[in-house]
Design a protein around this motif. Structure first.
Motif, PDB file in Angstrom:
ATOM      1  N   GLY A 139     -36.193  84.643  13.686  1.00 18.34           N
ATOM      2  CA  GLY A 139     -35.406  83.814  12.643  1.00 18.34           C
ATOM      3  C   GLY A 139     -35.578  84.398  11.341  1.00 18.34           C
ATOM      4  O   GLY A 139     -35.831  85.433  11.105  1.00 18.34           O
ATOM      5  N   PHE A 140     -35.424  83.435  10.142  1.00 17.32           N
ATOM      6  CA  PHE A 140     -35.288  83.778   9.036  1.00 17.32           C
ATOM      7  C   PHE A 140     -35.512  82.831   7.766  1.00 17.32           C
ATOM      8  O   PHE A 140     -35.762  81.534   8.413  1.00 17.32           O
ATOM      9  CB  PHE A 140     -33.868  84.363   8.420  1.00 17.32           C
ATOM     10  CG  PHE A 140     -32.673  83.276   8.757  1.00 17.32           C
ATOM     11  CD1 PHE A 140     -32.373  82.653   7.545  1.00 17.32           C
ATOM     12  CD2 PHE A 140     -32.254  83.143   9.856  1.00 17.32           C
ATOM     13  CE1 PHE A 140     -31.079  81.724   7.637  1.00 17.32           C
ATOM     14  CE2 PHE A 140     -31.180  82.029  10.177  1.00 17.32           C
ATOM     15  CZ  PHE A 140     -30.675  81.265   9.102  1.00 17.32           C
ATOM     16  N   SER A 141     -35.889  82.963   6.913  1.00 18.33           N
ATOM     17  CA  SER A 141     -36.151  81.864   5.683  1.00 18.33           C
ATOM     18  C   SER A 141     -35.498  81.982   4.568  1.00 18.33           C
ATOM     19  O   SER A 141     -34.777  83.072   4.376  1.00 18.33           O
ATOM     20  CB  SER A 141     -37.774  81.760   5.536  1.00 18.33           C
ATOM     21  OG  SER A 141     -37.751  82.802   4.603  1.00 18.33           O
ATOM     22  N   THR A 142     -34.847  80.944   3.911  1.00 17.62           N
ATOM     23  CA  THR A 142     -33.943  80.911   2.924  1.00 17.62           C
ATOM     24  C   THR A 142     -34.348  80.128   1.526  1.00 17.62           C
ATOM     25  O   THR A 142     -35.401  79.186   1.882  1.00 17.62           O
ATOM     26  CB  THR A 142     -32.434  80.275   3.289  1.00 17.62           C
ATOM     27  OG1 THR A 142     -32.519  78.873   3.417  1.00 17.62           O
ATOM     28  CG2 THR A 142     -31.794  81.100   4.424  1.00 17.62           C
ATOM     29  N   GLU A 143     -33.876  80.416   0.626  1.00 16.61           N
ATOM     30  CA  GLU A 143     -34.029  79.354  -0.580  1.00 16.61           C
ATOM     31  C   GLU A 143     -32.689  78.843  -0.696  1.00 16.61           C
ATOM     32  O   GLU A 143     -31.506  79.617  -0.685  1.00 16.61           O
ATOM     33  CB  GLU A 143     -34.315  80.205  -1.814  1.00 16.61           C
ATOM     34  CG  GLU A 143     -35.842  80.469  -1.897  1.00 16.61           C
ATOM     35  CD  GLU A 143     -36.254  81.331  -3.301  1.00 16.61           C
ATOM     36  OE1 GLU A 143     -35.562  80.934  -4.213  1.00 16.61           O
ATOM     37  OE2 GLU A 143     -37.322  81.555  -3.369  1.00 16.61           O
ATOM     38  N   TYR A 156     -35.431  74.546  -2.472  1.00 18.49           N
ATOM     39  CA  TYR A 156     -36.099  74.275  -1.211  1.00 18.49           C
ATOM     40  C   TYR A 156     -36.108  75.759  -0.422  1.00 18.49           C
ATOM     41  O   TYR A 156     -35.194  76.538  -0.651  1.00 18.49           O
ATOM     42  CB  TYR A 156     -35.324  73.299  -0.337  1.00 18.49           C
ATOM     43  CG  TYR A 156     -35.041  71.960  -0.744  1.00 18.49           C
ATOM     44  CD1 TYR A 156     -36.261  70.950  -0.709  1.00 18.49           C
ATOM     45  CD2 TYR A 156     -34.193  71.575  -1.655  1.00 18.49           C
ATOM     46  CE1 TYR A 156     -35.846  69.745  -1.289  1.00 18.49           C
ATOM     47  CE2 TYR A 156     -33.863  70.514  -2.387  1.00 18.49           C
ATOM     48  CZ  TYR A 156     -34.948  69.426  -2.052  1.00 18.49           C
ATOM     49  OH  TYR A 156     -34.813  68.195  -2.749  1.00 18.49           O
ATOM     50  N   VAL A 157     -37.441  75.880   0.278  1.00 19.54           N
ATOM     51  CA  VAL A 157     -37.395  76.973   1.314  1.00 19.54           C
ATOM     52  C   VAL A 157     -37.321  76.439   2.613  1.00 19.54           C
ATOM     53  O   VAL A 157     -37.990  75.395   2.896  1.00 19.54           O
ATOM     54  CB  VAL A 157     -38.694  77.696   0.983  1.00 19.54           C
ATOM     55  CG1 VAL A 157     -39.243  78.527   1.915  1.00 19.54           C
ATOM     56  CG2 VAL A 157     -39.032  78.071  -0.326  1.00 19.54           C
ATOM     57  N   THR A 158     -36.584  76.938   3.455  1.00 21.84           N
ATOM     58  CA  THR A 158     -36.208  76.568   4.609  1.00 21.84           C
ATOM     59  C   THR A 158     -36.545  77.646   5.506  1.00 21.84           C
ATOM     60  O   THR A 158     -36.051  78.912   5.690  1.00 21.84           O
ATOM     61  CB  THR A 158     -34.599  75.988   4.902  1.00 21.84           C
ATOM     62  OG1 THR A 158     -34.603  74.900   3.888  1.00 21.84           O
ATOM     63  CG2 THR A 158     -34.649  75.480   6.478  1.00 21.84           C
ATOM     64  N   GLY A 159     -37.138  77.238   6.932  1.00 19.92           N
ATOM     65  CA  GLY A 159     -37.225  78.399   7.912  1.00 19.92           C
ATOM     66  C   GLY A 159     -36.428  77.825   9.216  1.00 19.92           C
ATOM     67  O   GLY A 159     -36.428  76.873   9.554  1.00 19.92           O
ATOM     68  N   PHE A 160     -35.732  78.905   9.776  1.00 22.08           N
ATOM     69  CA  PHE A 160     -34.774  78.682  10.730  1.00 22.08           C
ATOM     70  C   PHE A 160     -35.129  79.643  11.819  1.00 22.08           C
ATOM     71  O   PHE A 160     -35.700  80.831  11.835  1.00 22.08           O
ATOM     72  CB  PHE A 160     -33.393  79.162  10.325  1.00 22.08           C
ATOM     73  CG  PHE A 160     -32.902  78.413   9.113  1.00 22.08           C
ATOM     74  CD1 PHE A 160     -31.925  77.229   9.494  1.00 22.08           C
ATOM     75  CD2 PHE A 160     -32.952  78.557   7.815  1.00 22.08           C
ATOM     76  CE1 PHE A 160     -31.362  76.375   8.580  1.00 22.08           C
ATOM     77  CE2 PHE A 160     -32.358  77.843   6.654  1.00 22.08           C
ATOM     78  CZ  PHE A 160     -31.698  77.098   7.338  1.00 22.08           C
ATOM     79  N   GLU A 161     -34.833  79.070  13.177  1.00 28.13           N
ATOM     80  CA  GLU A 161     -35.241  79.976  14.379  1.00 28.13           C
ATOM     81  C   GLU A 161     -33.866  80.021  14.932  1.00 28.13           C
ATOM     82  O   GLU A 161     -32.993  79.205  15.143  1.00 28.13           O
ATOM     83  CB  GLU A 161     -36.259  79.144  15.072  1.00 28.13           C
ATOM     84  CG  GLU A 161     -36.411  79.876  16.597  1.00 28.13           C
ATOM     85  CD  GLU A 161     -37.195  79.133  17.497  1.00 28.13           C
ATOM     86  OE1 GLU A 161     -38.042  79.767  17.941  1.00 28.13           O
ATOM     87  OE2 GLU A 161     -36.871  77.767  17.761  1.00 28.13           O
TER      88      GLU A 161
END
Length: 101
Positions: free
Chosen positions: A22-26, A71-76
């Motif tokens: 996955g990845f994380s975003t701002e 916001y910091v979000t983690g995606f799978e």
């Protein structure tokens, strides 16, 4: 490096990290955990890779005095034959770029 964009809103995202899982975003938008989204990643050589992912977590990272939130979000990533091949291509491309730096 790699640019990310939420599709179909064409909303750019800042990619914080990226791996095969996955990845994380701002971003300035919170994403509800469990929600599914479509993304387009564009590499340095302008290769566009479309992937689907599910929100694992989302937290407020900063609240600016101007009322701007980050916001910091983690995606799978969703795992299937098509997605897995695209994920491998994206990670390989990123690894190659980082090896050159």
């Amino acid at each position: 490096m790699v640019e990310g964009q939420l599709v179909p809103l064409e909303m750019p995202l800042t990619i914080r990290d990226l791996a095969e899982a996955g990845f994380s975003t701002e971003s300035c938008v919170p994403f509800p955990p469990g929600s599914h989204h479509h993304f387009r990643f564009t590499t340095v050589d302008q290769t566009a890779i479309a992937l689907e992912a599910t929100v694992v977590h989302c937290r407020l990272a900063r609240a600016g005095s101007d009322g701007q939130f980050t916001y910091v979000t983690g995606f799978e990533f969703h795992s299937d034959a098509s997605n897995d091949a695209s994920i491998a291509s994206l990670v390989d491309t990123l690894s190659s770029v980082l090896a050159l730096e």
